[in-house]
Design a protein around this motif. Structure first.
Motif, short mmCIF file in Angstrom:
data_model
loop_
_atom_site.label_atom_id
_atom_site.label_comp_id
_atom_site.label_asym_id
_atom_site.label_seq_id
_atom_site.Cartn_x
_atom_site.Cartn_y
_atom_site.Cartn_z
N ALA A 212 -2.00 -1.35 -3.79
CA ALA A 212 -3.00 -0.29 -3.62
C ALA A 212 -2.27 1.05 -3.62
O ALA A 212 -1.32 1.24 -2.86
CB ALA A 212 -3.76 -0.47 -2.32
N VAL B 232 -7.67 -0.69 2.55
CA VAL B 232 -7.52 0.72 2.17
C VAL B 232 -7.95 1.65 3.29
O VAL B 232 -7.25 2.63 3.61
CB VAL B 232 -8.32 1.02 0.88
CG1 VAL B 232 -8.38 2.52 0.62
CG2 VAL B 232 -7.68 0.30 -0.30
N VAL C 139 -3.07 4.91 -2.91
CA VAL C 139 -4.14 5.63 -2.21
C VAL C 139 -3.79 7.12 -2.10
O VAL C 139 -2.64 7.48 -1.87
CB VAL C 139 -4.35 5.03 -0.79
CG1 VAL C 139 -5.53 5.71 -0.09
CG2 VAL C 139 -4.58 3.52 -0.87
N TYR D 143 -8.65 5.10 -4.52
CA TYR D 143 -7.88 3.84 -4.44
C TYR D 143 -7.72 3.27 -5.83
O TYR D 143 -8.69 2.92 -6.49
CB TYR D 143 -8.60 2.87 -3.51
CG TYR D 143 -8.43 1.39 -3.78
CD1 TYR D 143 -7.17 0.79 -3.83
CD2 TYR D 143 -9.56 0.57 -3.96
CE1 TYR D 143 -7.04 -0.57 -4.06
CE2 TYR D 143 -9.44 -0.78 -4.18
CZ TYR D 143 -8.18 -1.36 -4.23
OH TYR D 143 -8.05 -2.71 -4.47
N TYR E 295 0.85 -1.18 0.00
CA TYR E 295 0.00 0.00 0.00
C TYR E 295 0.89 1.24 0.00
O TYR E 295 1.78 1.38 0.85
CB TYR E 295 -0.91 0.01 1.23
CG TYR E 295 -2.00 -1.03 1.19
CD1 TYR E 295 -3.34 -0.68 1.10
CD2 TYR E 295 -1.70 -2.40 1.26
CE1 TYR E 295 -4.35 -1.63 1.08
CE2 TYR E 295 -2.70 -3.36 1.22
CZ TYR E 295 -4.02 -2.97 1.13
OH TYR E 295 -5.01 -3.93 1.10
#
Length: 365
Positions: free
Chosen positions: A62, A101, A64, A76, A19
């Protein structure tokens, strides 16, 4: 020389991924993808020189950022990093990685947590759809511990319910992108549906299968894989996805009568490996097809959906997935679906910096 990029590793549902803040990655998509390939260690079957887990379910990303859209907290972008190819695909959403997320957004300061629980509105950039994730935040701190089990993940964790909005036709332009409940391709009946994930649904029995075969058995069946892929290429064109030879959608789902107390049994090609469970949005598409009279899955599903609140238990190789569907009896599909929701869990595994060779950045470093 190497460049350090801040990132976190989360288990989201039955997947695991990296992420990132969008601002920490190159703005140029080609350079960004090259950086992510290096971070994961692709292309390499073992991903030995990166953080990937040598499987599609553990080679996900991901990206973000704080959203500029009204009523939305964060944007996202999902990227599937192919294990053995130099490819990072944005052709689909991922509902499992989606589960991480909201916790990531809170942990990293993109969203301010409330005391008790925090609802995070997430725009899924890949399709423009919206999801609302509810995170337990006692004292304004994300809680990961709890008593909620999900099949495919050992132990229990805090519940993380996710409700989806406006996902019908999010990739293909229509819930039934071919305009038909059932299509026939090369003598095989199938249902092409997109309620958050483009899925082609086929009867396992039409391939001489019981539908209870293990993922390893299906992956070892070269004739089956070739047949399924040939159908996928034709179905992809009909679903408005163009040439899907190098794409990760549509998914191919073999359905059969339930064997373990659920409503329908599934085995899903994603598209060339067989899922150990089933994708979040893939399960939503399959559950939706259960409500469509005449669909391929309707003929093997053990439940009849009716106006009001419904639950569909979608069996997969490691358990089952419960999808909640609210139907308005006064309206037709897809407007009849007033709410689609499901339950996931997530856990922060690591936060720090991933090291990427500077030459990967080219002139963008």
């Amino acid at each position: 020389m190497q460049k350090a990029i801040p990132c976190s590793i989360f288990r989201g549902g039955t997947s695991r991924g990296l992420y990132f803040h969008a601002a920490d990655l190159p703005a140029d998509p080609a350079t960004r993808d090259a950086v992510l390939l290096a971070a994961m260690g692709s292309p390499d079957a073992r991903q030995i020189d990166g953080l990937g887990g040598a499987h599609p379910l553990t080679s996900k990303v991901a990206v973000v950022s704080r959203s500029e859209h009204e009523g939305i907290d964060v944007d996202y972008l999902f990227l599937q990093v192919v294990v053995d190819k130099a490819e990072a695909s944005d052709a689909q959403n991922c509902g499992n990685i989606l589960a991480g997320v909201a916790p990531f957004a809170i942990e990293s300061g993109l969203v301010k947590a409330a005391d008790g629980y925090t609802d995070v509105a997430i725009r899924m950039v890949n399709t423009g759809s919206t999801a609302i994730a509810r995170v337990e935040t006692p004292g304004g701190i994300v809680n990961y511990q709890g008593q909620t089990p999900i099949d495919g993940v050992p132990g229990t964790a805090a519940p993380l319910p996710i409700a989806f909005q406006d996902i019908a036709g999010s990739s293909c332009g229509a819930l039934l992108p071919t305009g038909e409940v059932v299509d026939t391709i090369d003598g095989v009946e199938l249902t092409c549906i997109d309620n958050g994930m483009p899925v082609v649904i086929l009867r396992a029995s039409d391939f001489g299968l019981s539908g209870q075969e293990s993922p390893a058995e299906l992956e070892a069946n070269d004739a089956l894989k070739a047949r399924v892929e040939a159908l996928r290429l034709i179905a992809g064109e009909r679903m408005n996805l163009g040439d899907v030879t190098a794409k990760t959608v549509p998914k191919m789902c073999l359905v059969s009568p339930p064997a373990n107390g659920g409503d329908v049994s599934t085995r899903t090609f994603i598209p060339h490996r067989v899922h150990e469970a089933i994708g979040v949005l893939g399960s939503v598409s399959v559950a939706t097809a259960c409500a469509l009279p005449g669909s391929v899955v309707h003929s093997v599903c053990d439940t009849a959906l009716s106006p009001g609140h419904n639950t569909v238990d979608v069996e997969h190789p490691t358990g089952f997935f419960t999808v909640e569907i609210e139907l308005d009896g006064e309206r037709e599909f897809p407007a009849a679906m007033t709410r689609v929701a499901l339950l996931r869990t997530a856990r922060l595994l690591m936060r720090g910096e991933v090291m990427v060779p500077e030459e990967v950045f080219g002139g963008a470093a």
